[in-house]
Design a protein around this motif. Structure first.
Motif, PDB file in Angstrom:
ATOM      1  N   PRO A  32       0.987  -1.075  -0.096  1.00 49.84           N
ATOM      2  CA  PRO A  32       0.126   0.129   0.087  1.00 49.84           C
ATOM      3  C   PRO A  32       1.260   1.726   0.183  1.00 49.84           C
ATOM      4  O   PRO A  32       1.796   1.168   0.412  1.00 49.84           O
ATOM      5  CB  PRO A  32      -1.391  -0.279   0.760  1.00 49.84           C
ATOM      6  CG  PRO A  32      -0.895  -1.773   1.276  1.00 49.84           C
ATOM      7  CD  PRO A  32       0.308  -1.895   0.996  1.00 49.84           C
ATOM      8  N   GLY A  33       0.666   2.052  -0.930  1.00 52.06           N
ATOM      9  CA  GLY A  33       1.452   3.331  -0.889  1.00 52.06           C
ATOM     10  C   GLY A  33       2.671   3.552  -1.939  1.00 52.06           C
ATOM     11  O   GLY A  33       3.220   4.631  -1.666  1.00 52.06           O
ATOM     12  N   THR A  73      -9.272  -2.937  -5.360  1.00 50.71           N
ATOM     13  CA  THR A  73      -9.866  -2.412  -6.567  1.00 50.71           C
ATOM     14  C   THR A  73      -9.045  -1.715  -7.817  1.00 50.71           C
ATOM     15  O   THR A  73      -7.603  -1.165  -6.573  1.00 50.71           O
ATOM     16  CB  THR A  73     -10.547  -0.761  -5.749  1.00 50.71           C
ATOM     17  OG1 THR A  73     -10.510   0.096  -5.544  1.00 50.71           O
ATOM     18  CG2 THR A  73     -12.102  -1.543  -5.239  1.00 50.71           C
ATOM     19  N   SER A  74      -8.435  -1.908  -8.931  1.00 52.32           N
ATOM     20  CA  SER A  74      -7.822  -1.390  -9.253  1.00 52.32           C
ATOM     21  C   SER A  74      -8.664  -0.418 -10.807  1.00 52.32           C
ATOM     22  O   SER A  74      -9.316  -0.707 -11.389  1.00 52.32           O
ATOM     23  CB  SER A  74      -6.509  -2.299  -9.792  1.00 52.32           C
ATOM     24  OG  SER A  74      -7.235  -3.408 -10.595  1.00 52.32           O
ATOM     25  N   ALA A  96      -7.560   1.317  -5.446  1.00 48.70           N
ATOM     26  CA  ALA A  96      -6.230   2.060  -4.097  1.00 48.70           C
ATOM     27  C   ALA A  96      -4.969   0.927  -4.987  1.00 48.70           C
ATOM     28  O   ALA A  96      -4.045   1.271  -4.653  1.00 48.70           O
ATOM     29  CB  ALA A  96      -6.684  -0.234  -3.730  1.00 48.70           C
ATOM     30  N   LEU A  97      -5.276   0.624  -6.128  1.00 50.91           N
ATOM     31  CA  LEU A  97      -4.387  -0.040  -6.976  1.00 50.91           C
ATOM     32  C   LEU A  97      -4.802   0.699  -8.499  1.00 50.91           C
ATOM     33  O   LEU A  97      -5.042   0.542  -9.229  1.00 50.91           O
ATOM     34  CB  LEU A  97      -3.685  -0.731  -6.981  1.00 50.91           C
ATOM     35  CG  LEU A  97      -2.905  -1.339  -8.368  1.00 50.91           C
ATOM     36  CD1 LEU A  97      -1.783  -1.432  -7.957  1.00 50.91           C
ATOM     37  CD2 LEU A  97      -2.792  -3.227  -8.538  1.00 50.91           C
ATOM     38  N   LEU A  98      -3.517   2.385  -8.931  1.00 49.43           N
ATOM     39  CA  LEU A  98      -3.530   2.590 -10.302  1.00 49.43           C
ATOM     40  C   LEU A  98      -2.673   1.864 -11.096  1.00 49.43           C
ATOM     41  O   LEU A  98      -1.644   1.673 -10.305  1.00 49.43           O
ATOM     42  CB  LEU A  98      -3.447   4.358  -9.708  1.00 49.43           C
ATOM     43  CG  LEU A  98      -3.853   5.197 -10.945  1.00 49.43           C
ATOM     44  CD1 LEU A  98      -5.237   4.658 -11.705  1.00 49.43           C
ATOM     45  CD2 LEU A  98      -3.550   6.191 -10.291  1.00 49.43           C
ATOM     46  N   LEU A  99      -2.776   1.904 -12.390  1.00 53.78           N
ATOM     47  CA  LEU A  99      -1.697   1.264 -12.957  1.00 53.78           C
ATOM     48  C   LEU A  99      -1.847   2.226 -14.187  1.00 53.78           C
ATOM     49  O   LEU A  99      -2.589   1.949 -15.296  1.00 53.78           O
ATOM     50  CB  LEU A  99      -2.395  -0.466 -13.540  1.00 53.78           C
ATOM     51  CG  LEU A  99      -2.219  -0.984 -12.303  1.00 53.78           C
ATOM     52  CD1 LEU A  99      -3.030  -2.626 -12.903  1.00 53.78           C
ATOM     53  CD2 LEU A  99      -1.134  -1.482 -11.478  1.00 53.78           C
ATOM     54  N   LEU A 100      -0.870   2.990 -14.795  1.00 50.98           N
ATOM     55  CA  LEU A 100      -0.615   4.125 -15.990  1.00 50.98           C
ATOM     56  C   LEU A 100       0.352   3.341 -16.591  1.00 50.98           C
ATOM     57  O   LEU A 100       1.982   3.248 -16.503  1.00 50.98           O
ATOM     58  CB  LEU A 100      -0.140   5.504 -14.987  1.00 50.98           C
ATOM     59  CG  LEU A 100      -1.338   5.553 -14.274  1.00 50.98           C
ATOM     60  CD1 LEU A 100      -0.592   6.992 -12.970  1.00 50.98           C
ATOM     61  CD2 LEU A 100      -2.964   6.084 -14.446  1.00 50.98           C
ATOM     62  N   ASP A 101       0.723   3.306 -17.864  1.00 51.98           N
ATOM     63  CA  ASP A 101       0.951   2.697 -18.754  1.00 51.98           C
ATOM     64  C   ASP A 101       1.009   3.873 -19.541  1.00 51.98           C
ATOM     65  O   ASP A 101       0.318   4.317 -20.617  1.00 51.98           O
ATOM     66  CB  ASP A 101       0.775   0.884 -19.700  1.00 51.98           C
ATOM     67  CG  ASP A 101       1.561   0.921 -20.671  1.00 51.98           C
ATOM     68  OD1 ASP A 101       2.596   0.977 -20.809  1.00 51.98           O
ATOM     69  OD2 ASP A 101       1.085   0.299 -21.049  1.00 51.98           O
ATOM     70  N   GLY A 159      -3.431   6.000  -2.614  1.00 50.36           N
ATOM     71  CA  GLY A 159      -3.459   4.276  -3.286  1.00 50.36           C
ATOM     72  C   GLY A 159      -2.303   4.286  -3.399  1.00 50.36           C
ATOM     73  O   GLY A 159      -0.935   4.749  -3.587  1.00 50.36           O
ATOM     74  N   ALA A 160      -1.789   2.930  -4.476  1.00 53.87           N
ATOM     75  CA  ALA A 160      -0.768   2.564  -4.647  1.00 53.87           C
ATOM     76  C   ALA A 160      -0.718   2.745  -6.110  1.00 53.87           C
ATOM     77  O   ALA A 160      -1.555   2.893  -6.782  1.00 53.87           O
ATOM     78  CB  ALA A 160      -0.274   0.834  -4.554  1.00 53.87           C
TER      79      ALA A 160
END
Length: 652
Positions: free
Chosen positions: A28-29, A67-68, A176-181, A204-205
């Motif tokens: 987390p974070g 959540t992502s 809670a989980l952010l995924l950036l490409d 979030g992470a």
């Protein structure tokens, strides 16, 4: 407890595994940067982390209720809905209610009839019952920060603006989980700076893939390297990773050299004949067979891209002469009465907001379009190589080899004929990939292909429109080194701040209204000048510090950049240690300026935190959000100026 864990995950497309027994844990974070070559599987990894793709082997554990949300690198967004509706999709279950309230509010603003007011009231009550005000505020804030037109239809937007919409949809969810490409692709520098601030304070992470080194250095708390199917975690910042990875690769190469030498010795022993097959030597034979298997399974480091620019003969002293040029699209002027001389050897960066006219200005220079008024003259012996942002020079139906060689077997680079397949290997295109159609290439591969095509044309002027998009970090740094060594003239559009600082010696700053301001130095020099100008404006009439235009603004910009320009130093001379009378007055006034800005910031934050405020018109909400960002910048500039003056005042 970790949010997510990968354990011995493997996945492959074709014969080569992208992930081979890879393991990763996200806490987390954390803000984790994924580093790796183009085509090594970074985007595939993000899809696995998001639960969209199941691995071929291994396990993926996600915390209960995790959540992502993921921003995709390449998938185009096609929709006949409005920007507000698409961004609001990121809210999940309440997205429909928030969208209906927004459209009802727009309808009431246009026609406050009783029926529309009643419908708006019902939606307002529903939002209050489900605490939807905060969500609607979140959508409005993201739209304002990304400068997105809320009521525009997505299908009417350009590719870059559609990517902004996709970024907004991912950000508004606040998972809670952010995924950036590659989140910085197609964003201007102001939007990138806002995104950095947002992610630094994100609860979030964040796991992200990027080629922007300034973005990476500021955000990453950990670097994870994807290399030959393996994931290796490197604690610390990017510069620490580069240093340690180089040492690790050197050690790995030494180990491989020792292994290969031992294998060659054992192979020679086996070829000696029957003595190697005696019973007492069966163990040695088995060990040799195991060494063969290990060597076959080993994946060596992929070769580095080898870039070489084919320089033409020198151009004349004047490369381009622009006289009172103007260009407009409808009522909007993107280039307004601009005059400029580009001399041989100039290395000019073009910066400014998206849509401010940078690409249009390049097209004026290369002759792709004439100005609406004024003139553009090209000097003698000017040979231009033009890198097109939209990759319009690439035919998706042609093969890689035909794109570079136009049906020939050889290309001429630097006056030397080379077989096209050998040349393409320099750009990491093996023979089987060289026969693939352009449409099958990734974004990074297309950029490499365009560079390969570009560098076969002799040139003394390079015109590069966003050349760094989608390139991996290693290729980006090699391109940077080639441009630094290039003896000709360079005009470069980029939002990569580090790239600009390393390559250019002056800037053309587009403000979005058609005005273009010249400035000596790179991006950091321009930022320093902006801070000094803002501080000076705080002690004079409002806006006075921003009013310098034309020759006066150019002269002030050149003086502010004197620390990086020899010519500037000779004009300005060394800065005195003692404060001048004007600077002393400025120092005395700055605490009051800072207090006033902080008071305004507190009042504005109170307004933005009130649900009642979001019943105002969308333009009012957007203006407040923009003022909040501007206030933060003004405060930072004021504190920086106060600290600099106070340090000098107490140093004597």
């Amino acid at each position: 407890m970790p949010l997510l864990t990968l354990d011995s995950v493997s996945t492959a497309f074709g014969h080569l595994p992208l992930l081979a027994g890879a393991s990763l844990q996200v806490e987390p974070g954390e803000r984790v940067a994924i580093i790796g070559r183009n085509g090594t599987g970074k985007s595939t990894l993000l899809r696995i982390l998001n639960g969209e793709l199941a691995p071929d082997a291994g396990t993926v554990w996600r915390a209960p209720g995790l959540t992502s949300s993921r921003l995709d690198q390449d998938v185009p967004l096609v929709s006949d809905r409005t920007v507000f509706d698409v961004v609001a999709d990121g809210l999940g279950a309440l997205s429909d209610l928030v969208s209906r309230y927004h459209h009802a509010a727009v309808d009431v603003a246009a026609d406050p009839s009783p029926g529309r007011l009643e419908a708006l009231g019902r939606l307002q009550q529903a939002l209050e019952e489900r605490d939807g005000w905060t969500l609607e505020q979140r959508v409005e804030l993201v739209l304002a920060k990304l400068s997105l037109p809320a009521d525009a239809v997505v299908n009417t937007l350009s590719g870059g603006w559609r990517r902004r919409v996709m970024l907004g949809r991912a950000l508004v969810a606040q998972p809670a989980l952010l995924l950036l490409d590659e989140p910085t692709n197609h964003l201007d520098i102001d939007a990138i700076a806002w995104l950095e601030e947002l992610l630094l304070s994100y609860g979030g992470a964040v796991v992200f893939v990027t080629h922007d080194r300034a973005f990476l250095r500021r955000l990453a708390t950990r670097v994870v390297d994807l290399d030959r199917g393996r994931l290796t975690s490197w604690p610390g910042d990017y510069d620490t990773f580069v240093e340690k990875k180089d040492a690790w690769l050197t050690h790995e190469a030494l180990q491989h050299e020792q292994f290969d030498r031992r294998l060659a010795e054992e192979e020679a022993w086996l070829r000696q004949g029957i003595r190697a097959r005696r019973t007492r030597n069966e163990g040695r034979v088995k060990a040799l067979l195991a060494m063969r298997e290990a060597r076959t399974a080993r994946r060596d480091v992929a070769g580095r891209v080898r870039l070489a620019i084919d320089a033409a003969d020198r151009s004349g002293h004047v490369v381009f002469e622009v006289e009172h040029a103007s260009v407009a699209f409808g009522e909007r002027r993107v280039v307004d009465d601009v005059s400029l001389t580009v001399a041989r050897g100039d290395r000019i960066g073009l910066v400014g907001p998206n849509g401010a006219g940078k690409t249009t200005f390049l097209r004026l220079l290369v002759g792709d379009r004439p100005p609406d008024s004024g003139a553009v003259h090209r000097g003698t012996n000017v040979e231009i190589a033009y890198f097109d942002q939209q990759r319009e020079q690439l035919d998706p139906d042609r093969t890689v080899v035909d794109t570079v060689a136009d049906g020939n077997d050889t290309v001429t680079v630097g006056g030397i004929a080379r077989h096209v397949h050998g040349y393409l290997r320099d750009f990491l295109f093996p023979p089987e990939r060289a026969q693939a159609p352009v449409r099958a290439l990734s974004g990074g591969e297309r950029n490499r292909l365009l560079l390969a095509r570009l560098f076969t044309r002799p040139a003394n002027v390079l015109v590069l429109d966003e050349p760094t998009n989608d390139l991996d970090l290693e290729t980006l740094e090699l391109l940077e080194a080639q441009l630094v060594a290039f003896a000709g003239t360079i005009l470069l559009v980029s939002h990569d701040r580090t790239f600009l600082d390393h390559v250019v010696t002056s800037l053309l700053v587009f403000d979005g209204s058609g005005r273009v301001e010249e400035h000596v130095g790179g991006w950091e020099d321009w930022q320093r000048y902006q801070r000094e100008r803002a501080a000076a404006a705080a002690t004079t009439a409002p806006g006075a510090g921003r009013a310098a235009t034309g020759a006066e603004g150019t002269r002030a910009a050149g003086e502010a950049a004197a620390g990086s320009s020899p010519a500037g130093r000779s004009r300005r001379g060394p800065r005195p240690d003692r404060l001048t009378f004007k600077e002393q007055r400025e120092l005395e006034a700055l605490p009051g300026v800072i207090e006033a800005l902080e008071a305004e910031q507190r009042d504005l934050e109170a307004r933005l935190g009130s649900p009642e405020f979001y019943r105002e018109a969308p333009d009012v909400i957007r203006a407040a959000a923009e003022r909040q960002t501007a206030l933060q910048r003004e405060l930072e500039d004021a504190y920086s100026r106060w600290d600099a003056l106070e340090t000098r005042a107490t140093a004597r």
